[in-house]
Write an enzyme that holds these catalytic residues in place. Structure first.
Site, PDB file in Angstrom:
ATOM      1  N   PRO A   1       0.770  -1.266  -0.040  1.00  0.00           N
ATOM      2  CG  PRO A   1      -0.705  -1.422   1.700  1.00  0.00           C
ATOM      3  CD  PRO A   1       0.627  -2.050   1.114  1.00  0.00           C
TER       4      PRO A   1
ATOM      5  CD  GLU B   1       1.194  -5.656  10.738  1.00  0.00           C
ATOM      6  OE1 GLU B   1       1.244  -4.733  10.380  1.00  0.00           O
ATOM      7  OE2 GLU B   1      -0.005  -6.349  11.131  1.00  0.00           O
TER       8      GLU B   1
ATOM      9  NE  ARG C   1      -7.760  -5.881 -21.009  1.00  0.00           N
ATOM     10  CZ  ARG C   1      -8.628  -6.939 -21.594  1.00  0.00           C
ATOM     11  NH1 ARG C   1      -8.657  -8.151 -21.284  1.00  0.00           N
ATOM     12  NH2 ARG C   1      -9.488  -6.363 -22.295  1.00  0.00           N
TER      13      ARG C   1
ATOM     14  CG  ASP D   1      -9.876  -2.734 -22.987  1.00  0.00           C
ATOM     15  OD1 ASP D   1     -11.193  -2.972 -23.356  1.00  0.00           O
ATOM     16  OD2 ASP D   1      -9.250  -3.614 -22.657  1.00  0.00           O
TER      17      ASP D   1
HETATM   18  N1  SAM Z   1       1.213  -3.076   7.412  1.00  0.00           N
HETATM   19  C1  SAM Z   1       1.267  -3.128   6.065  1.00  0.00           C
HETATM   20  C2  SAM Z   1       0.489  -1.675   5.572  1.00  0.00           C
HETATM   21  O1  SAM Z   1      -0.207  -1.164   6.558  1.00  0.00           O
HETATM   22  O2  SAM Z   1       0.804  -1.046   4.748  1.00  0.00           O
HETATM   23  C3  SAM Z   1      -0.156  -4.054   5.550  1.00  0.00           C
HETATM   24  C4  SAM Z   1       0.250  -5.295   5.533  1.00  0.00           C
HETATM   25  S1  SAM Z   1      -0.630  -6.177   4.390  1.00  0.00           S
HETATM   26  C5  SAM Z   1      -1.593  -7.293   5.626  1.00  0.00           C
HETATM   27  C6  SAM Z   1       0.372  -7.641   3.811  1.00  0.00           C
HETATM   28  C7  SAM Z   1       0.768  -7.420   2.480  1.00  0.00           C
HETATM   29  O3  SAM Z   1      -0.147  -7.403   1.611  1.00  0.00           O
HETATM   30  C8  SAM Z   1       1.800  -6.488   2.064  1.00  0.00           C
HETATM   31  O4  SAM Z   1       2.899  -6.515   2.730  1.00  0.00           O
HETATM   32  C9  SAM Z   1       1.804  -6.066   0.703  1.00  0.00           C
HETATM   33  O5  SAM Z   1       2.520  -7.167   0.009  1.00  0.00           O
HETATM   34  C10 SAM Z   1       0.156  -6.638   0.453  1.00  0.00           C
HETATM   35  N2  SAM Z   1      -0.728  -5.556   0.205  1.00  0.00           N
HETATM   36  C11 SAM Z   1      -1.648  -5.276   0.924  1.00  0.00           C
HETATM   37  N3  SAM Z   1      -2.325  -4.056   0.427  1.00  0.00           N
HETATM   38  C12 SAM Z   1      -1.762  -4.016  -0.777  1.00  0.00           C
HETATM   39  C13 SAM Z   1      -2.072  -2.984  -1.843  1.00  0.00           C
HETATM   40  N4  SAM Z   1      -3.056  -1.910  -1.593  1.00  0.00           N
HETATM   41  N5  SAM Z   1      -1.268  -2.970  -2.721  1.00  0.00           N
HETATM   42  C14 SAM Z   1      -0.439  -3.897  -2.995  1.00  0.00           C
HETATM   43  N6  SAM Z   1      -0.095  -4.657  -2.033  1.00  0.00           N
HETATM   44  C15 SAM Z   1      -0.839  -4.707  -0.918  1.00  0.00           C
END
Ligand code: SAM
Length: 250
Positions: A89, A117, A155, A170
């Protein structure tokens, strides 16, 4: 195009390797997809891939060493020097132009899907070239984010989509001026009391093209005004949008 994925859940990738456009691209040799599980690179009896965070707090963090070993193995398998992407994120927001650029550059990509995490920051600092987010929400793991990115870029790989379904038609494509797509209809022409817009049955290709452009502009105005705000519409588009707005409001 070649994509490798570092993941604790390689089985999830069956979704894109066995279904739909991406599976066809794999069968036709246009997309290569391989996974590496950090658990296979552990040395203890429990195949430990995570540990508690330094400084305390909830959750676990993915260990750097199994991740790095998996990454090294994936790099050795890549056809050329790969670009390493961590999905998080905290990354740059993924969009259509990124998907297209990845496919056009044809640079091998290795994705790291986090869990818990997230991953030890030292891997991000030392081994990752780019961080990408698929949106402002938190998934339980990076696998779905990686699959979204691979599906979207597939795509744009030349030869994957037929002319009829080509990606430039698209939503968000440059050819479509970054607009949303127009509505689509198929048989029957009348469904209970709902009829297909008559222009689509007219056989008049110019009128159909005009209607589709008007609808694209209108759908973008209705659903994504933020996109329209960033565009400079030419006179024809302005007139078409005004026509859509008039019809919508009447
Ligand atoms: N503690 C992190 C935070 O608050 O940013 C969230 C960890 S999440 C539970 C576990 C994993 O999901 C992350 O390490 C990432 O690889 C993936 N992930 C979660 N949300 C994502 C998003 N919006 N875009 C890309 N990867 C995501």
């Amino acid at each position: 195009m070649w994509c490798g994925v570092i993941t604790l859940f390689p089985q999830m990738f069956k979704v894109i390797s066995e279904c739909g456009v991406s599976s066809r691209a794999i069968k036709e040799g246009l997309l290569g997809l391989a996974t590496w599980d950090p658990r296979d690179f552990t040395t203890d009896n429990y195949a430990t891939v995570d540990d508690r965070p330094f400084g305390g707090g909830p959750g676990m963090v993915m260990l750097a060493t199994p991740l790095r070993k998996a990454l090294e193995s994936a790099k050795r398998a890549a056809p050329r020097k790969p670009r390493v992407i961590y999905v998080s994120p905290a990354g740059k927001r993924f969009d259509a132009s990124m998907a297209r650029k990845f496919a056009m550059n044809d640079e091998p990509l290795i994705f790291i899907a986090g869990r818990y995490e997230g991953i030890d920051q030292r891997v991000i600092e030392h081994d990752v070239d780019e961080i990408i987010s698929i949106g402002d929400y938190v998934l339980s793991g990076g696998e779905l984010a990686v699959m979204v990115i691979i599906d979207a870029l597939t795509r744009w790989i030349p030869g994957v989509l037929g002319h009829e379904q080509s990606a430039p038609n698209d939503a968000f494509s440059e050819e479509n001026a970054g607009l949303l797509d127009c509505p689509h209809y198929t048989r029957p022409a009348t469904l209970e009391n709902q009829s297909v817009p008559s222009v689509l049955l007219s056989g008049d290709h110019q009128a159909i093209k005009r209607w589709r452009k008007k609808q694209s502009l209108g759908q973008t105005w209705l659903n994504r005004p933020d996109i329209l705000e960033k565009l400079t519409l030419d006179e024809t588009s302005q007139a078409l949008l005004a026509e859509f707005q008039q019809e919508y409001e009447s």
